[in-house]
Write an enzyme that holds these catalytic residues in place. Structure first.
Site, PDB file in Angstrom:
ATOM      1  N   PHE A 216       0.800  -1.223   0.000  1.00  0.00           N
ATOM      2  CA  PHE A 216       0.000   0.000   0.000  1.00  0.00           C
ATOM      3  C   PHE A 216       0.831   1.270   0.000  1.00  0.00           C
ATOM      4  O   PHE A 216       0.363   2.328  -0.401  1.00  0.00           O
ATOM      5  CB  PHE A 216      -0.936   0.016   1.213  1.00  0.00           C
ATOM      6  CG  PHE A 216      -0.240   0.241   2.542  1.00  0.00           C
ATOM      7  CD1 PHE A 216       0.160   1.505   2.944  1.00  0.00           C
ATOM      8  CD2 PHE A 216      -0.006  -0.818   3.402  1.00  0.00           C
ATOM      9  CE1 PHE A 216       0.798   1.707   4.158  1.00  0.00           C
ATOM     10  CE2 PHE A 216       0.628  -0.620   4.629  1.00  0.00           C
ATOM     11  CZ  PHE A 216       1.034   0.647   4.999  1.00  0.00           C
TER      12      PHE A 216
ATOM     13  N   LYS B  33      -1.339  -7.549  -8.925  1.00  0.00           N
ATOM     14  CA  LYS B  33      -2.316  -7.591  -7.842  1.00  0.00           C
ATOM     15  C   LYS B  33      -1.955  -6.470  -6.873  1.00  0.00           C
ATOM     16  O   LYS B  33      -1.038  -6.600  -6.064  1.00  0.00           O
ATOM     17  CB  LYS B  33      -2.289  -8.959  -7.151  1.00  0.00           C
ATOM     18  CG  LYS B  33      -3.440  -9.171  -6.147  1.00  0.00           C
ATOM     19  CD  LYS B  33      -3.097  -8.652  -4.783  1.00  0.00           C
ATOM     20  CE  LYS B  33      -4.238  -8.851  -3.786  1.00  0.00           C
ATOM     21  NZ  LYS B  33      -4.017  -8.081  -2.531  1.00  0.00           N
TER      22      LYS B  33
ATOM     23  N   CYS C 230       9.596   1.236   3.586  1.00  0.00           N
ATOM     24  CA  CYS C 230      10.534   0.171   3.946  1.00  0.00           C
ATOM     25  C   CYS C 230      11.957   0.710   4.066  1.00  0.00           C
ATOM     26  O   CYS C 230      12.823   0.057   4.621  1.00  0.00           O
ATOM     27  CB  CYS C 230      10.475  -0.970   2.925  1.00  0.00           C
ATOM     28  SG  CYS C 230      11.031  -0.501   1.282  1.00  0.00           S
TER      29      CYS C 230
ATOM     30  N   GLU D 101       9.361  -4.012  13.033  1.00  0.00           N
ATOM     31  CA  GLU D 101       9.066  -2.889  12.151  1.00  0.00           C
ATOM     32  C   GLU D 101       7.737  -2.254  12.578  1.00  0.00           C
ATOM     33  O   GLU D 101       6.691  -2.887  12.527  1.00  0.00           O
ATOM     34  CB  GLU D 101       8.982  -3.359  10.697  1.00  0.00           C
ATOM     35  CG  GLU D 101       8.762  -2.229   9.711  1.00  0.00           C
ATOM     36  CD  GLU D 101       8.731  -2.721   8.265  1.00  0.00           C
ATOM     37  OE1 GLU D 101       9.403  -2.113   7.422  1.00  0.00           O
ATOM     38  OE2 GLU D 101       8.035  -3.721   7.992  1.00  0.00           O
TER      39      GLU D 101
END
Length: 501
Positions: A149, A173, A281, A386
């Site tokens: 996302f 996808k 990330c 994380e």
């Protein structure tokens, strides 16, 4: 209310299931549109379309494929503001950040335009008497991408531009939280001249998406997301004979040396930790600071800046743009707030508390204020896991060796940085740190498109990284031919290993 559809065989279409998922605007918490939820049969339909389109597309010349990508690049520039608004509306990041995401994605498109050079292979004349040898880089077939996302346009563009120009067809996808950008990209690809079926988008739940890892027509899978899912996709798809690159979680850390330019370092940490609300990330959520004096000075400079962060909707009507927007969803907001609670329970010192942050006029928005912890230790979950939110932790260490051992002791190795004026420590760090992407006085060292992106350890599963030369290698397979054409045809059978010379 608008429903975002699939893009299969060159057409936008809704699922026959009549099932949809709500798409919220994170800034307000309101439902903006819905996205269709496809059946397993419709995922197969997307694979069918890509499979049927593969042979003619793979036989299209690389130069023609590059020209379509040039057209696509021009259309991206023309529709850049429209795409950025879509990203802000569904993701929540601020407008300038959305524009930056598109720019980095377009850099990969630019790189892909050079495909005639990138796949021209190798040629060796006279490897033996009247014998030549050459290599071909050929497409794999139908390939799939499963994207996260946090970068609705950039991460797909890490994948499909190179896959397409190499001669593959693609099934994407995207995440249900941010579905619109991928369909708009598909429409622009068609407008650029891409034949129907070469690029397809299918919205579906994880159970149906599993077909992308098991269908025998899929030759390769690219994934970006959490490490647990990345490992599952890598294991599953590999077991079904597919090539896989799967990128997982990160906990990027920066070493701050006593000789660092603290003002520049503070600015770098602010952007690295709080840009895009920490939902990257390659965010920089941990600073490993050498010396208590250095840590005290750093915190004294960080504390007022974090407290003064301009936080609000990504699309600002008048006035100065906000520096940070909301988190992606109510569920993720709750998760990040839970980590802040956990940090307090674990004994870290909460210097700036981002809980209970309210944005005027947006009471239902998914906001968390900038948060700063001091005295974080490697045994704490807020260090190990994380968080993916606007939370910066300070780890205090006595010297460089302890700092590098701390960084290297973490299970993730996506990116890392050092802030120093000392060339010796900078060079030593580059060689010693166990991370795939390294910054020297650069907080977010994401490689440019002609290099490759990828981490180490549990941040990646698979041998080849994304975009750059690794991207070309991932989406092609090499064939080497050895040929003899002159009059000296083979007249006797040879049963030993040929030595050619």
């Amino acid at each position: 209310m608008e429903t975002v559809g699939n893009f299969i065989g060159g057409q936008v279409c809704l699922s026959s299931s009549n099932q949809t998922a709500d798409v919220h605007n994170p800034a307000t918490g309101q439902v903006e549109r819905r996205v269709t939820q496809s059946t397993a049969a419709e995922v197969k339909q997307a694979i069918d379309a890509a499979h049927q389109a593969f042979t003619p597309w793979s036989r299209t010349t690389p130069l023609r494929r590059a020209r379509i990508m040039f057209n696509f690049k021009a259309l991206l520039e023309q529709h850049r503001e429209e795409l950025a608004r879509l990203i802000v509306n569904e993701h929540g990041k601020v407008y300038s950040d959305a524009l930056g995401e598109l720019t980095r994605g377009m850099e990969v498109v630019e790189f892909a335009c050079g495909i005639p050079h990138l796949i021209k292979g190798e040629y060796s004349a006279d490897v033996g008497t009247d014998i030549d040898s050459f290599s071909l880089m050929q497409p794999l077939g139908v390939v799939a991408g499963i994207t996260p996302f946090n970068f609705p346009a950039m991460v797909p563009m890490w994948m499909f531009p190179i896959a397409l120009v190499c001669g593959n067809t693609f099934v994407l996808k995207p995440p249900a939280l941010v579905p619109s950008a991928s369909v708009r990209l598909a429409q622009l690809l068609k407008e650029a001249g891409l034949p129907d079926g070469v690029f397809n988008v299918v919205h579906c739940a994880n159970e149906e998406a599993a077909l992308l890892c098991t269908d025998p027509r899929i030759q390769a899978v690219s994934f970006v997301g959490s490490s647990s899912v990345a490992e599952h996709i890598y294991t599953t798809a590999s077991a079904h004979g597919k090539r896989v690159q799967a990128f997982g979680a990160a906990k990027n850390q920066a070493i701050v040396m006593p000789d660092a330019d603290l003002d520049a370092t503070v600015n770098a940490l602010m952007g690295g930790a709080f840009g895009s609300a920490g939902e990257r990330c390659m965010a920089l959520p941990v600073a490993v600071v050498v010396g208590d004096g250095t840590a005290d000075k750093l915190i004294a400079k960080l504390k007022p800046l974090i407290a003064q962060l301009r936080i609000g909707p990504g699309m600002q009507q008048g006035g100065e743009e906000n520096e940070m927007g909301p988190l992606i969803s109510a569920a993720h907001q709750k998760k990040v707030l839970g980590y802040i609670d956990l940090g307090v329970e674990e004994g870290a010192t909460l210097v700036v508390d981002g809980r209970h942050y309210q944005v005027p006029g947006c009471p239902q928005g998914y906001y968390v204020g900038g948060t700063l912890f001091d005295n974080v230790t490697p045994d704490m979950r807020i260090y190990r896991e994380e968080i993916f939110g606007p939370v910066l932790g300070i780890v205090r260490v006595p010297d460089y060796k302890t700092a590098i051992d701390t960084v290297n002791g973490h299970e993730f190795g996506n990116g890392s940085a050092i802030f120093t004026r000392n060339g010796h420590y900078a060079r030593q760090f580059v060689y010693e740190v166990q991370a795939g992407m390294v910054g020297v006085n650069v907080p977010v060292p994401v490689p440019t498109a002609f290099h490759s992106f990828g981490g180490w350890k549990r941040s990646v599963f698979g041998a080849l990284n994304v975009h750059g030369t690794d991207g070309v290698r991932f989406y092609t397979r090499m064939k080497t031919a050895t040929a003899r054409w002159p009059t000296g045809q083979q007249t006797v059978s040879e049963y030993s290993m040929p030595t050619l010379g």
